[in-house]
Design a protein around this motif. Structure first.
Motif, PDB file in Angstrom:
ATOM      1  N   ARG A   1       0.810  -1.316   0.113  1.00 38.63           N
ATOM      2  CA  ARG A   1      -0.132  -0.069   0.091  1.00 38.63           C
ATOM      3  C   ARG A   1       0.927   1.308   0.117  1.00 38.63           C
ATOM      4  N   ILE A   2       2.007   1.221   0.717  1.00 33.80           N
ATOM      5  CA  ILE A   2       2.884   2.537   0.953  1.00 33.80           C
ATOM      6  C   ILE A   2       3.368   2.806  -0.521  1.00 33.80           C
ATOM      7  N   GLU A   3       4.076   1.629  -1.128  1.00 32.76           N
ATOM      8  CA  GLU A   3       4.628   1.838  -2.556  1.00 32.76           C
ATOM      9  C   GLU A   3       3.598   2.331  -3.486  1.00 32.76           C
TER      10      GLU A   3
ATOM     11  N   LEU B   1       6.907   9.067   4.895  1.00 30.38           N
ATOM     12  CA  LEU B   1       6.651   9.951   3.992  1.00 30.38           C
ATOM     13  C   LEU B   1       5.157  10.076   3.306  1.00 30.38           C
ATOM     14  N   VAL B   2       4.756   8.980   3.476  1.00 33.98           N
ATOM     15  CA  VAL B   2       3.125   8.771   3.141  1.00 33.98           C
ATOM     16  C   VAL B   2       2.269   9.595   4.123  1.00 33.98           C
TER      17      VAL B   2
ATOM     18  N   GLU C   1       3.286  11.558   6.741  1.00 32.78           N
ATOM     19  CA  GLU C   1       3.331  12.944   7.148  1.00 32.78           C
ATOM     20  C   GLU C   1       3.733  13.814   6.203  1.00 32.78           C
ATOM     21  N   GLY C   2       3.606  13.624   4.620  1.00 37.77           N
ATOM     22  CA  GLY C   2       4.033  14.183   3.785  1.00 37.77           C
ATOM     23  C   GLY C   2       3.429  15.691   3.744  1.00 37.77           C
ATOM     24  N   LYS C   3       2.233  15.800   4.095  1.00 42.23           N
ATOM     25  CA  LYS C   3       1.732  17.262   4.212  1.00 42.23           C
ATOM     26  C   LYS C   3       2.586  18.220   5.056  1.00 42.23           C
ATOM     27  N   THR C   4       3.130  17.788   6.115  1.00 41.60           N
ATOM     28  CA  THR C   4       3.762  18.471   7.322  1.00 41.60           C
ATOM     29  C   THR C   4       5.331  18.555   6.833  1.00 41.60           C
ATOM     30  N   ILE C   5       5.791  17.698   6.230  1.00 42.38           N
ATOM     31  CA  ILE C   5       7.172  17.630   5.988  1.00 42.38           C
ATOM     32  C   ILE C   5       7.821  18.775   4.985  1.00 42.38           C
ATOM     33  N   ASP C   6       8.667  19.623   5.302  1.00 45.83           N
ATOM     34  CA  ASP C   6       9.321  20.478   4.258  1.00 45.83           C
ATOM     35  C   ASP C   6      10.664  19.791   3.742  1.00 45.83           C
ATOM     36  N   ALA C   7      11.527  19.103   4.495  1.00 47.07           N
ATOM     37  CA  ALA C   7      12.616  18.584   4.114  1.00 47.07           C
ATOM     38  C   ALA C   7      12.950  17.533   4.760  1.00 47.07           C
ATOM     39  N   VAL C   8      13.972  16.654   4.152  1.00 45.62           N
ATOM     40  CA  VAL C   8      14.451  15.397   4.799  1.00 45.62           C
ATOM     41  C   VAL C   8      15.707  15.176   4.971  1.00 45.62           C
ATOM     42  N   SER C   9      16.398  14.650   5.962  1.00 40.23           N
ATOM     43  CA  SER C   9      17.822  14.458   5.951  1.00 40.23           C
ATOM     44  C   SER C   9      17.961  12.775   6.038  1.00 40.23           C
ATOM     45  N   VAL C  10      19.095  12.434   5.296  1.00 38.85           N
ATOM     46  CA  VAL C  10      18.958  10.923   5.042  1.00 38.85           C
ATOM     47  C   VAL C  10      20.614  10.722   5.410  1.00 38.85           C
TER      48      VAL C  10
ATOM     49  N   ALA D   1      15.823   6.402  -0.412  1.00 39.53           N
ATOM     50  CA  ALA D   1      15.243   7.385   0.568  1.00 39.53           C
ATOM     51  C   ALA D   1      15.281   9.005  -0.025  1.00 39.53           C
ATOM     52  N   ALA D   2      16.259   9.420  -0.540  1.00 38.99           N
ATOM     53  CA  ALA D   2      16.227  10.716  -1.015  1.00 38.99           C
ATOM     54  C   ALA D   2      15.379  10.895  -2.190  1.00 38.99           C
ATOM     55  N   MET D   3      15.310  10.061  -3.145  1.00 37.13           N
ATOM     56  CA  MET D   3      14.452   9.993  -4.174  1.00 37.13           C
ATOM     57  C   MET D   3      13.207   9.963  -3.656  1.00 37.13           C
ATOM     58  N   ALA D   4      12.816   9.018  -2.910  1.00 36.53           N
ATOM     59  CA  ALA D   4      11.348   9.273  -2.321  1.00 36.53           C
ATOM     60  C   ALA D   4      10.819  10.430  -1.837  1.00 36.53           C
ATOM     61  N   ALA D   5      11.498  11.218  -1.017  1.00 28.65           N
ATOM     62  CA  ALA D   5      11.583  12.357  -0.686  1.00 28.65           C
ATOM     63  C   ALA D   5      11.425  13.776  -1.579  1.00 28.65           C
ATOM     64  N   MET D   6      12.314  13.292  -2.884  1.00 31.09           N
ATOM     65  CA  MET D   6      12.282  14.422  -3.648  1.00 31.09           C
ATOM     66  C   MET D   6      11.035  14.415  -4.610  1.00 31.09           C
ATOM     67  N   GLN D   7      10.647  13.146  -4.863  1.00 28.07           N
ATOM     68  CA  GLN D   7       9.343  12.946  -5.617  1.00 28.07           C
ATOM     69  C   GLN D   7       8.455  13.560  -4.881  1.00 28.07           C
ATOM     70  N   LEU D   8       8.037  13.757  -3.413  1.00 31.31           N
ATOM     71  CA  LEU D   8       7.256  14.394  -3.023  1.00 31.31           C
ATOM     72  C   LEU D   8       7.657  15.793  -2.857  1.00 31.31           C
TER      73      LEU D   8
END
Length: 483
Positions: free
Chosen positions: A4-6, A101-102, A104-113, A123-130
């Motif tokens: 479901r997450i994917e 990411l699924v 909390e995506g509305k709240t997150i501005d940025a991601v540290s990997v 991990a980085a690509m999943a964040a960037m796609q959002l």
């Protein structure tokens, strides 16, 4: 849950790149709201993937920047996350970054990997796609292909990026640039980069007997993209660096710090060729031990970079395992070369210069020239130097993609991507060196005596196709880079 997450991540990536994005549930990034818009807050809401070790250190720096709010923590190992969870009790905790990411995506501005190398790219690509800005620990990725994809994705998804080689923002690198720009050492033709790493086991076989998986560790999540292999004691939290399935050896650990000054000073791009020699253990009958799962005990790699604008070709030598270049004649017998165990040496047509890890303690040779030679400052300093590396990314992410702050980051992916590709080119040479094939008399080593010719734009070795298997690895089922 995993399926479901994917599915949800794929759906969101589609929305991000379609005309439907404007009507989706995403919060519009503050930088697209137009000039004159005053954001409700100048705080960057950060989710940290990797909450222990270097991840914990990164989290602290973002928090200390004054504008970074650590709102979410994610780690596959509860033991590693203990201290960060205590320090940031308000941060919501997850084990699976995809779920985080699924949800909390509305709240997150940025991601540290800050995970083991083999998980950086997904991990980085999943964040960037959002549409999330990303700070990714060095090396940027595990594979050359991954580095190229992240570099391109930064512009496709319009996000602010930075790699965690903090010395790239230090004053030392900029002093080296000033000397070079003033012509003090002339045209550089040779660079030596060296380290005392590895300080973890390498050049060994994988243990034959598995160990029980600690109850606090979700080992399947930790494996991520890597092949399904048994857990063994001592792999975590540090020694994974020496295993090709997860880490990138001494090069991955240190070259983004030690080679970065050469890239900044000389504006290096893709290498045109690579060759290497490695140290291995020997067993009876004069046979070299063959341990394809782990990096070598030591290596010497030579990368060739084409000259630009009539300048000479540059040979960059990488040495690890304690191997060091000969001391320059200009260095007095009791003076320290680099910082002792690590350093970078520049050989130019008019002189030489050196520095330690992260570009620290830059010196002209002989060292007395460092104070005697006065040149204009041609490269702007980063406030706070290497400590400012973190805050500069936070400020740039708040300013948004396309801002001057984002363009001027010391290690945005336009800088970090090619640097990482060159670092990983060294690992490609190492792994190609030990390719074995039956030859009728046992085994031959066809890669051992070859100079690999590299077509950088097309990411391909042109004279030894067997080496191309190391440009892009195959992910375990269920994992994808999403490109």
């Amino acid at each position: 849950m995993k399926r479901r997450i994917e599915k949800e991540l794929s759906r969101r990536a589609f929305l991000k790149n379609s005309s439907l994005a404007a009507g989706s549930f995403f919060i519009v990034p503050r930088h697209v709201l137009g000039r004159g818009f005053v954001a409700p807050s100048d705080t960057l809401v950060i989710a940290a993937i990797g909450a222990g070790g270097k991840g914990a250190d990164d989290i602290d720096h973002f928090s200390k920047s004054g504008k970074g709010q650590i709102a979410f923590l994610c780690d596959v190992d509860d033991r590693q996350a203990v201290d960060s969870r205590k320090k940031f009790p308000q941060a919501k905790y997850y084990k699976d970054f995809r779920e985080m990411l699924v949800r909390e995506g509305k709240t997150i501005d940025a991601v540290s990997v800050s995970t083991p190398d083999h998980t950086h790219a997904v991990a980085a690509m999943a964040a960037m796609q959002l549409g999330k800005h990303v700070y990714v620990q060095k090396p940027l990725t595990h594979d050359i292909y991954e580095a190229r994809m992240l570099t391109q994705a930064a512009h496709r998804f319009k996000v602010v990026t930075q790699m965690g080689n903090q010395g790239a923002s230090g004053d030392g690198v900029r002093q080296l640039q000033d000397w070079f720009n003033a012509g003090v050492i002339g045209d550089v033709h040779t660079v030596y980069c060296y380290t005392d790493r590895p300080i973890w086991p390498q050049g060994i076989g994988r243990p034959g007997s598995p160990s029980p998986v600690p109850s606090e560790l979700d080992y399947d999540l930790w494996l991520g993209t890597a092949p399904q292999k048994s857990y063994f004691e001592g792999m975590l939290p540090f020694n994974w660096r020496g295993w090709w399935d997860y880490g990138t050896g001494a090069l991955g650990d240190m070259a983004c710090h030690i080679m970065a000054p050469a890239f900044a000073v000389l504006g290096l791009g893709y290498p045109s060729a690579a060759e290497c020699s490695v140290a291995t253990q020997y067993i009876q009958n004069w046979q070299s031990a063959y341990f394809p799962d782990s990096g070598p005990l030591a290596s010497h790699i030579t990368l060739s970079f084409p000259g630009k604008d009539g300048k000479p070709q540059i040979q960059l030598h990488w040495m690890d395992g304690g191997i060091q270049p000969s001391r320059p004649d200009e260095l007095l017998p009791n003076e320290t070369m680099g910082d002792g165990g690590n350093g970078t040496l520049f050989y130019g047509t008019k002189g030489k210069m050196m520095c330690g890890t992260y570009g620290i303690d830059p010196k002209l040779l002989p060292t007395s020239r460092s104070k005697e030679v006065q040149v204009p400052q041609t490269v702007a300093r980063v406030p706070g130097g290497d400590e400012g590396h973190y805050g500069a990314w936070v400020e740039a992410a708040i300013a948004g993609y396309g801002s001057d702050k984002a363009k001027n980051l010391s290690s945005n992916f336009d800088v970090a991507g090619p640097l990482t590709e060159s670092v990983l080119m060294g690992n490609l040479a190492i792994r190609s060196y030990n390719i074995r094939k039956p030859d009728g008399n046992g085994f031959s080593y066809p890669g051992r005596f070859i100079k690999l010719l590299w077509d950088g734009p097309n990411m391909k070795i042109t004279n030894f196709d067997d080496a191309n298997q190391f440009v892009r690895r195959t992910y375990r089922d269920g994992w994808s880079l999403g490109v």
